[in-house]
Write an enzyme that holds these catalytic residues in place. Sequence first.
Site, PDB file in Angstrom:
ATOM      1  N   ARG A  87     -20.699 -16.890 -29.897  1.00 23.52           N
ATOM      2  CA  ARG A  87     -20.893 -17.901 -30.527  1.00 23.52           C
ATOM      3  C   ARG A  87     -21.164 -18.137 -32.070  1.00 23.52           C
ATOM      4  O   ARG A  87     -20.776 -19.075 -32.808  1.00 23.52           O
ATOM      5  CB  ARG A  87     -21.933 -19.377 -30.372  1.00 23.52           C
ATOM      6  N   GLU A  95     -27.215 -29.742 -29.887  1.00 20.52           N
ATOM      7  CA  GLU A  95     -28.289 -28.865 -30.517  1.00 20.52           C
ATOM      8  C   GLU A  95     -27.414 -29.057 -31.938  1.00 20.52           C
ATOM      9  O   GLU A  95     -27.846 -28.811 -33.320  1.00 20.52           O
ATOM     10  CB  GLU A  95     -26.800 -27.810 -30.178  1.00 20.52           C
TER      11      GLU A  95
END
Lengths: 158, 780
Positions: free
Chosen positions: B311, B735
């Site tokens: 990621r 997030e």
Amino acid sequence: MSAIAVSTTINGDEVEFLCQAEETLLDVLRERLGLTGAKEGCGTGDCGACSVMVDGRLVCACLVLGAEAEGRSIETIEGMANGDELHPLQTKFLEHAALQCGVCTPGFLVAAKALLDANPDPTEEEIRFWLAGNLCRCTGYDKIVRAVQDAAQELRGS
Amino acid sequence: MSVAKSLPHDAAPLHVTGTARYVDDIPLPANTLHLAFGLSEVAHGEIVSVDLDAVWAAPGVITVLTAADLPHENDVSPAPLPEPMLAVDTVHYVGQPIFLVVATSHLAARKAAKLGRIDIKPLPALFSVDEAMAADSRFEDGPRIYSKGDAAQAISQSPHILEGSIEMGGQEHFYLEGQAAAAMPQEGGDMIVYSSTQHPTEIQHKVAHALGTHMNAVRVETRRMGGGFGGKESQGNALAVSCAVAASITGKPCKMRYDRDDDMIITGKRHDFRIDYRVGFDDEGRISGVEFLQLCRCGWSIDLSLPVADRAMLHADNAYAIPNMRVESHRLKTNTQSATAYRGFGGPQGMLGIERVLDHVAHAIGRDPMEVRRLNYYRDMGDTGPGTGQRFGGKHSPNAEDIGPETTHYGMPVEDFVLHGMTEALVEKSDYFRRKAAVSEWNASHATLKKGIALSPVKFGISFTLTHLNQAGALVHVYQDGSIHMNHGGTEMGQGLFQKVAQVAAARFGVGAEQVKITATDTAKVPNTSATAASSGSDLNGMAVQAACDTIRARLASFVAERAGTDPADVRFEDGAVHVGNQALPFEDVVSDAYLARISLSSTGFYATPKVAWDRIKGEGRPFFYFSYGVAVTEVVVDTLTGENRILRADILHDCGASLNPAIDIGQIEGGYVQGAGWLTTEELIWDSEGRLRTHAPSTYKIPACSDRPDIFNVSLWDGENREKTVYRSKAVGEPPFMLGISAHCALSDAVAACGAGYPDLNAPATAEEVLASIGRARS
Ligand code: FES
Ligand code: FES
């Protein structure tokens, strides 16, 4: 080790309990008396999650021994509402969405009440610095400060 | 309708009265036993001997277990590679559990755990990424590389070339409720586990293996966590497994909670990174190529490090269309805590890398970094959504429909880019230009206090990059009295997931949210769930609950339509009533009639995210269903004599699509920003030369406090809709706002840059010491 017998007052009720010399007031409240509103966030006096009042003074229950409660008057989050009637600070925390996970909330409420009892009209900066001993990892504090400001105003008005 | 309303968190009345129960607050029988781990004090070594006599002899100790005493599997890994719960033969970090004490009280267990005498023959230990690189100590066979075009060639042909490097520290989760679990033995060897976990299904799986039984013999319940932030995705496994094993051996309920120091010493944190970069650009600051080398410190076991590092690579572009890009990622194995999931899951680290590049490029050509950012943004797709509320988009670039979207360095088209409009709106709202000028004026006339201001954007990919995790289940019952019971696989950690999903359920039935009972996550009700992670909680569980509700709703609609001789499609559920023809029947009456007519009022629901398909080895495909966007402007002041600094003002505009609950979403944004700014400023983890973590309590590890709150803090929502078909067109919010905190770091760099002509090269966290050092660099 023999246990120590302690008589004290908690949220206005007379309470007697036995505890070991090493037990903190936080341990006693949570494990012996079933008052789990005060939380252990650190156990070292750095997070404020265990905030309670002892004889009108704001303390970290993790730094006070259970035996020290003898003859004193303790107030915890469980005693803040008057029956079903919430304290204005509690109502304002709801209205302002001043909590997320909620672990810090009882400590903030107890600490904020101590502030407003002593200083009904604190500035925003006084609120921020008074509450600097209470950590919150979720909210970023903005809504907490606003809720306290709003509750202070309501308490002054009434 | 109950969606898009700012209803308070479902348990808020319990929280303000101190009656909300966390694992440690659950009343357990008086014979409950308490557990603590004995820990390694050596970073790497062979266990020569283990003398536990003193532990056994300590007051209150019932039993002591080492790896050899475990009846079945000794594994708490969330990944395919094993991670022993108790060390076998070798220890790999200071703080690794070696033995487990079972005692009559928490304190007795902890005291006894200190009495083990473990003789360990030290082996060479690796702490830094450089040491690990030199020793080729890594997970996976070699580096992963994702690329597009030919970065090396593009850079070499550019008018300007820059090189640099940024170090970014890890981050302790500091969930205010520490890790905790409890297990209650049942008849026939079954086990009930209460766990403060983001991933009940994994706890169930690990406990079943540890007990040598099947998943159907283990039930895991999670009502709430006192914060998770990724730290309870895998790090709770050891406590839950310990409790279950001890409960099965002793036949008594067992509870374990880490005290704060143990929690910080044992559990993994955010991965720290060093990112080296080389960039080519023109006089305007338009980037033609970038090469990144991402060195990711994973700690001793693999845990979730591979998807975290992936990621980070996937966010190395952030908001910028860079035609040639190469990202090389090394996942390095060191003798430290096993770094784990933390809000953003590598995204923040990757994003800080490219934001640093943009900042550096702007500094080199002397342009406003905000303008350089805008210049490099992906093509505007502002008008393509079905209802992007504020249509600022489309002004800055040629008509997107004529040209189509640009693609990322992993080949995914960026079809929903709205940052042009958002940036323009925030620049205006925050009065950016005037304040930027005021900051320069201030700096020209003040020698000691220097101010800085910066804008930074966020484009964050939503979905688990492990495609199969993008699924969710739900279970909904409607009782005869019209009350609704809702359950799904998501867990509540304060983010307001339960409330948002309950609002969805209420909206489907056209009743008030108070009519929906929110219940604890329970592996016996909804099986095979994914962790509540990757910001996916509402997207996945909201859709699964919606599907379950719609099944029941369709049955009710056919029932009333048939009775009234109309078409089920014309039946509406609104305002607490079922509308059929020109009748409005109370929902409760329809439900009780349906019960009498023997119609099932219970249903499961299931959802699998569409469109996602991804090859993580090649680095190609569509890992994300969509992107969430945000933009922040932060202003700071720095004391150039001491390096001390503070945030003066923060302005944020964030995209939640059509928000399910604006109050909860704004709370996530504020909290995320502050946590992100904390990561990059005050939160410093320090290990000594022996690999001991010296910052293992709030006395030495500084998360933002109330007094650090910016004086002015303006947060608003970008009033758009998700162009993808998500639940009520909302967007994930857990997030993405964390990375808005990057603007604070950029603002500090801007303030330091006012001290001299050099580039500040500000690392993270920008503690007072680091700021002072960077002032020195700017002046030299
Ligand atoms: S638990 Fe008492 S201050 Fe943290
Ligand atoms: S609401 Fe979670 S710590 Fe404050």
